[in-house]
Design a protein around this motif. Structure first.
Motif, PDB file in Angstrom:
ATOM      1  N   VAL A  54       0.627  -0.935  -0.554  1.00 49.84           N
ATOM      2  CA  VAL A  54       0.273   0.377  -0.068  1.00 49.84           C
ATOM      3  C   VAL A  54       0.791   1.122   0.100  1.00 49.84           C
ATOM      4  CG1 VAL A  54      -1.597   1.584   1.016  1.00 49.84           C
ATOM      5  CG2 VAL A  54      -1.690  -1.015   1.193  1.00 49.84           C
ATOM      6  N   VAL A  55       2.218   1.297   1.030  1.00 43.26           N
ATOM      7  CA  VAL A  55       2.832   2.080   0.548  1.00 43.26           C
ATOM      8  C   VAL A  55       3.308   2.673  -0.332  1.00 43.26           C
ATOM      9  CG1 VAL A  55       4.717   3.568   1.851  1.00 43.26           C
ATOM     10  CG2 VAL A  55       3.498   1.500   3.653  1.00 43.26           C
ATOM     11  N   VAL A  56       4.400   1.235  -0.877  1.00 42.61           N
ATOM     12  CA  VAL A  56       4.524   1.472  -1.955  1.00 42.61           C
ATOM     13  C   VAL A  56       3.618   2.193  -3.750  1.00 42.61           C
ATOM     14  CG1 VAL A  56       5.900   0.578  -4.713  1.00 42.61           C
ATOM     15  CG2 VAL A  56       6.075  -0.721  -1.627  1.00 42.61           C
ATOM     16  N   LEU A  57       2.595   2.102  -3.820  1.00 45.41           N
ATOM     17  CA  LEU A  57       1.639   2.969  -4.707  1.00 45.41           C
ATOM     18  C   LEU A  57       0.984   3.846  -3.762  1.00 45.41           C
ATOM     19  CD1 LEU A  57      -2.096   0.016  -4.329  1.00 45.41           C
ATOM     20  CD2 LEU A  57       0.125   0.791  -5.785  1.00 45.41           C
ATOM     21  N   GLY A  58       1.255   5.103  -2.966  1.00 50.53           N
ATOM     22  CA  GLY A  58       1.412   6.412  -2.837  1.00 50.53           C
ATOM     23  C   GLY A  58       2.743   6.532  -3.322  1.00 50.53           C
ATOM     24  N   GLN A  59       4.276   5.766  -3.075  1.00 47.69           N
ATOM     25  CA  GLN A  59       5.957   6.467  -3.650  1.00 47.69           C
ATOM     26  C   GLN A  59       5.983   5.858  -5.508  1.00 47.69           C
ATOM     27  OE1 GLN A  59       8.535   8.229  -3.266  1.00 47.69           O
ATOM     28  NE2 GLN A  59       8.885   6.600  -0.931  1.00 47.69           N
ATOM     29  N   ALA A  60       4.795   5.315  -5.437  1.00 44.44           N
ATOM     30  CA  ALA A  60       4.947   5.486  -7.241  1.00 44.44           C
ATOM     31  C   ALA A  60       3.976   6.245  -7.611  1.00 44.44           C
ATOM     32  CB  ALA A  60       4.076   3.976  -7.802  1.00 44.44           C
ATOM     33  N   ILE A  61       2.663   7.208  -7.201  1.00 43.16           N
ATOM     34  CA  ILE A  61       2.396   8.162  -8.080  1.00 43.16           C
ATOM     35  C   ILE A  61       3.014   9.656  -7.601  1.00 43.16           C
ATOM     36  CG2 ILE A  61       0.118   9.929  -6.694  1.00 43.16           C
ATOM     37  CD1 ILE A  61      -0.612   7.663  -7.966  1.00 43.16           C
ATOM     38  N   LEU A  68      10.419  12.579  -5.056  1.00 43.65           N
ATOM     39  CA  LEU A  68      10.398  11.455  -4.321  1.00 43.65           C
ATOM     40  C   LEU A  68       9.885  11.828  -3.378  1.00 43.65           C
ATOM     41  CD1 LEU A  68      11.667   9.196  -4.312  1.00 43.65           C
ATOM     42  CD2 LEU A  68      13.569  10.367  -3.721  1.00 43.65           C
ATOM     43  N   ASP A  69       8.821  10.892  -2.373  1.00 46.58           N
ATOM     44  CA  ASP A  69       8.975  11.247  -0.914  1.00 46.58           C
ATOM     45  C   ASP A  69       9.716  10.687   0.624  1.00 46.58           C
ATOM     46  OD1 ASP A  69       7.573  10.797   1.071  1.00 46.58           O
ATOM     47  OD2 ASP A  69       4.955  11.015   0.640  1.00 46.58           O
ATOM     48  N   LEU A  70      10.486  11.184   0.865  1.00 44.56           N
ATOM     49  CA  LEU A  70      11.177  10.733   1.942  1.00 44.56           C
ATOM     50  C   LEU A  70      10.634  10.228   3.458  1.00 44.56           C
ATOM     51  CD1 LEU A  70      14.879  11.834   0.956  1.00 44.56           C
ATOM     52  CD2 LEU A  70      13.485   9.542   1.011  1.00 44.56           C
ATOM     53  N   SER A  71       9.588  10.354   3.456  1.00 46.01           N
ATOM     54  CA  SER A  71       8.407  10.762   4.678  1.00 46.01           C
ATOM     55  C   SER A  71       7.261   9.360   5.031  1.00 46.01           C
ATOM     56  CB  SER A  71       7.632  12.227   4.630  1.00 46.01           C
ATOM     57  OG  SER A  71       6.971  12.350   3.826  1.00 46.01           O
ATOM     58  N   VAL A  72       7.823   8.632   3.578  1.00 43.13           N
ATOM     59  CA  VAL A  72       6.789   8.237   4.188  1.00 43.13           C
ATOM     60  C   VAL A  72       6.488   6.641   4.959  1.00 43.13           C
ATOM     61  CG1 VAL A  72       5.900   7.281   1.474  1.00 43.13           C
ATOM     62  CG2 VAL A  72       7.778   5.963   2.513  1.00 43.13           C
ATOM     63  N   ASP A 211       1.331  22.792  -9.980  1.00 41.21           N
ATOM     64  CA  ASP A 211       1.012  22.478  -8.578  1.00 41.21           C
ATOM     65  C   ASP A 211       0.703  21.628  -7.206  1.00 41.21           C
ATOM     66  OD1 ASP A 211       3.823  24.044  -8.855  1.00 41.21           O
ATOM     67  OD2 ASP A 211       2.615  25.993  -7.998  1.00 41.21           O
ATOM     68  N   GLY A 212      -0.959  22.258  -7.811  1.00 43.38           N
ATOM     69  CA  GLY A 212      -1.981  21.576  -7.036  1.00 43.38           C
ATOM     70  C   GLY A 212      -2.005  20.439  -7.517  1.00 43.38           C
ATOM     71  N   LEU A 213      -1.456  19.603  -8.508  1.00 42.34           N
ATOM     72  CA  LEU A 213      -1.244  18.120  -9.059  1.00 42.34           C
ATOM     73  C   LEU A 213      -0.654  17.044  -8.234  1.00 42.34           C
ATOM     74  CD1 LEU A 213      -2.366  17.669 -12.248  1.00 42.34           C
ATOM     75  CD2 LEU A 213      -3.836  18.084 -10.271  1.00 42.34           C
ATOM     76  N   ILE A 214       0.744  18.132  -8.053  1.00 41.37           N
ATOM     77  CA  ILE A 214       1.334  18.082  -7.184  1.00 41.37           C
ATOM     78  C   ILE A 214       1.220  17.615  -6.012  1.00 41.37           C
ATOM     79  CG2 ILE A 214       3.819  18.283  -5.432  1.00 41.37           C
ATOM     80  CD1 ILE A 214       4.134  19.722  -9.037  1.00 41.37           C
ATOM     81  N   VAL A 215       0.178  18.714  -5.017  1.00 44.09           N
ATOM     82  CA  VAL A 215      -0.204  19.074  -3.620  1.00 44.09           C
ATOM     83  C   VAL A 215      -0.687  17.446  -3.167  1.00 44.09           C
ATOM     84  CG1 VAL A 215      -1.031  19.534  -2.003  1.00 44.09           C
ATOM     85  CG2 VAL A 215       0.750  20.937  -3.605  1.00 44.09           C
ATOM     86  N   LEU A 216      -1.592  17.446  -4.682  1.00 42.96           N
ATOM     87  CA  LEU A 216      -2.526  15.965  -4.451  1.00 42.96           C
ATOM     88  C   LEU A 216      -1.894  15.375  -3.875  1.00 42.96           C
ATOM     89  CD1 LEU A 216      -5.106  14.807  -4.579  1.00 42.96           C
ATOM     90  CD2 LEU A 216      -4.791  15.368  -6.964  1.00 42.96           C
ATOM     91  N   ALA A 217      -0.723  14.815  -5.337  1.00 43.21           N
ATOM     92  CA  ALA A 217       0.279  12.934  -5.236  1.00 43.21           C
ATOM     93  C   ALA A 217       0.719  12.993  -3.806  1.00 43.21           C
ATOM     94  CB  ALA A 217       1.540  13.156  -6.847  1.00 43.21           C
ATOM     95  N   PHE A 218       0.956  14.691  -3.353  1.00 46.83           N
ATOM     96  CA  PHE A 218       1.564  14.033  -1.686  1.00 46.83           C
ATOM     97  C   PHE A 218       0.456  13.425  -1.087  1.00 46.83           C
ATOM     98  CE2 PHE A 218       5.600  16.259  -3.278  1.00 46.83           C
ATOM     99  CZ  PHE A 218       6.483  15.196  -3.238  1.00 46.83           C
ATOM    100  N   VAL A 219      -0.007  13.875  -0.446  1.00 41.67           N
ATOM    101  CA  VAL A 219      -1.319  13.972   0.186  1.00 41.67           C
ATOM    102  C   VAL A 219      -2.096  12.526  -0.130  1.00 41.67           C
ATOM    103  CG1 VAL A 219      -4.107  13.643   0.527  1.00 41.67           C
ATOM    104  CG2 VAL A 219      -2.492  16.260  -0.026  1.00 41.67           C
ATOM    105  N   LEU A 220      -1.641  12.167  -1.289  1.00 44.98           N
ATOM    106  CA  LEU A 220      -2.224  10.561  -2.308  1.00 44.98           C
ATOM    107  C   LEU A 220      -1.409   9.768  -0.866  1.00 44.98           C
ATOM    108  CD1 LEU A 220      -4.023  10.909  -4.845  1.00 44.98           C
ATOM    109  CD2 LEU A 220      -5.090  10.656  -3.349  1.00 44.98           C
ATOM    110  N   SER A 221      -0.129  10.277  -1.565  1.00 40.52           N
ATOM    111  CA  SER A 221       1.141   9.469  -1.169  1.00 40.52           C
ATOM    112  C   SER A 221       1.022   9.039   0.871  1.00 40.52           C
ATOM    113  CB  SER A 221       2.446  10.121  -1.084  1.00 40.52           C
ATOM    114  OG  SER A 221       3.583   8.757  -0.293  1.00 40.52           O
TER     115      SER A 221
END
Length: 319
Positions: A54-61, A68-72, A211-221
């Protein structure tokens, strides 16, 4: 959209098929080493790999957006602490516990997204800082001794099997995978996200609110990281500081093995699932072979190198 167009979008990418092929080879090696083949053993491995998956799916987004999300890992650990504290062992607290845990995760993702888009901080630095802040806040508020527990009634999320054959956690993982696949590959929003990840400048010139889409990706992650933390909590049943820290590197590795590119523009949910299972099977195989823990990192690094080399070779061949 025509039926043929839908079929084309549903066709697995070559990178996903390579990851699946590697997974099959590792499964064969695993069952040969174990000396038996059991569908239930295979599904039990899927059950245990579900939190990482499940975490990998967010990182993939996030990787799809070229970030890159180093906070997961820290987010998953925080989710474990929050969930157990609010639950306090009482099944009646299910609603508030899950809602507050996911809400805390969403706030982490929002902070990551805003720092990346508004402050123009590189994502790996922004999320690294966030992970340190989250980890520090957890220690501060718990005093180093987290309290609370997940009630037995909630642990069926990871411990129970539908009809005694399919783990609930595997179904949750599959449902999230399908939802994300539909979002990214079959909606206008998803297509805009892919375009923004592939070419940010072109997307902005096309009027896409990148920018909004990038924020959305991080929120989903972060939401998916928190969900992974919830699944881990259902497995352990107790609060433990740092229980999800290993998800950070493992999620990046699994996503890359599954075909994700650091340059963005690609989202392969099937590959992400295969990548997570590959890492879990490698760990189980090394345990069966009685190899030292350090071997996991060596093998994991070699697998990532192989995946990247194959992707680069294919890219050069097609260009």
């Amino acid at each position: 959209m025509s039926t043929s167009a839908y079929l084309v979008r549903m066709r697995p990418a070559a990178a996903s098929l390579r990851a699946v092929a590697l997974l099959v080879l590792l499964l064969v090696a695993f069952f040969v080493s174990a000396g038996l083949f059991s569908p239930l053993l295979l599904l039990d491995n899927v059950r245990q790999a579900a939190p990482l998956g499940v975490v990998v799916l967010g990182q993939a987004i996030v990787l799809m957006m070229g970030r890159l999300d180093l906070s997961v890992g820290a987010t998953a650990s925080m989710a474990n602490i929050v969930l157990c504290a609010v639950f306090a062992g009482d099944m009646a607290n299910t609603g508030p516990a899950v809602a507050l845990t996911l809400g805390a995760g969403a706030l982490v993702g929002l902070a990551n997204g805003l720092m990346t888009t508004k402050l123009r901080i590189p994502s790996f630095l922004a999320t690294l800082a966030t992970s340190m802040i989250v980890a520090g806040l957890v220690v501060f508020f718990t005093g180093g001794s987290p309290r609370g527990a997940v009630p037995a009634g909630f642990r069926v999320v990871t411990e129970a099997w539908l009809f005694g054959f399919v783990p609930y956690s595997a179904l949750i993982w599959l449902a999230l995978l399908v939802l994300l696949m539909l979002l990214v590959h079959f909606t206008m929003l998803g297509r805009k996200m892919i375009l923004s990840g592939a070419n940010l400048v072109a997307a902005r010139h096309s009027g896409i609110p990148s920018d909004g889409l990038i924020v959305l990706a991080f929120v989903l992650s972060s939401l998916l990281a928190a969900t992974g933390g919830i699944l881990v909590s259902a497995i352990t049943g107790m609060a433990s500081i740092g229980v999800g820290n290993g998800f950070t590197l493992d999620s990046i590795a699994a996503a890359v093995i599954g075909g994700a590119l650091f340059s963005g523009g690609v989202f392969l949910p099937l590959g992400a699932m295969a990548g997570a299972l590959i890492l879990f099977v490698v760990q189980s195989l090394l345990y069966l072979l009685a190899l030292p823990p350090a071997a996991k990192f060596i093998v994991q690094g070699l697998i990532i190198m192989l995946a990247l080399a194959l992707a680069s070779f294919r890219k050069e061949k097609s260009s």
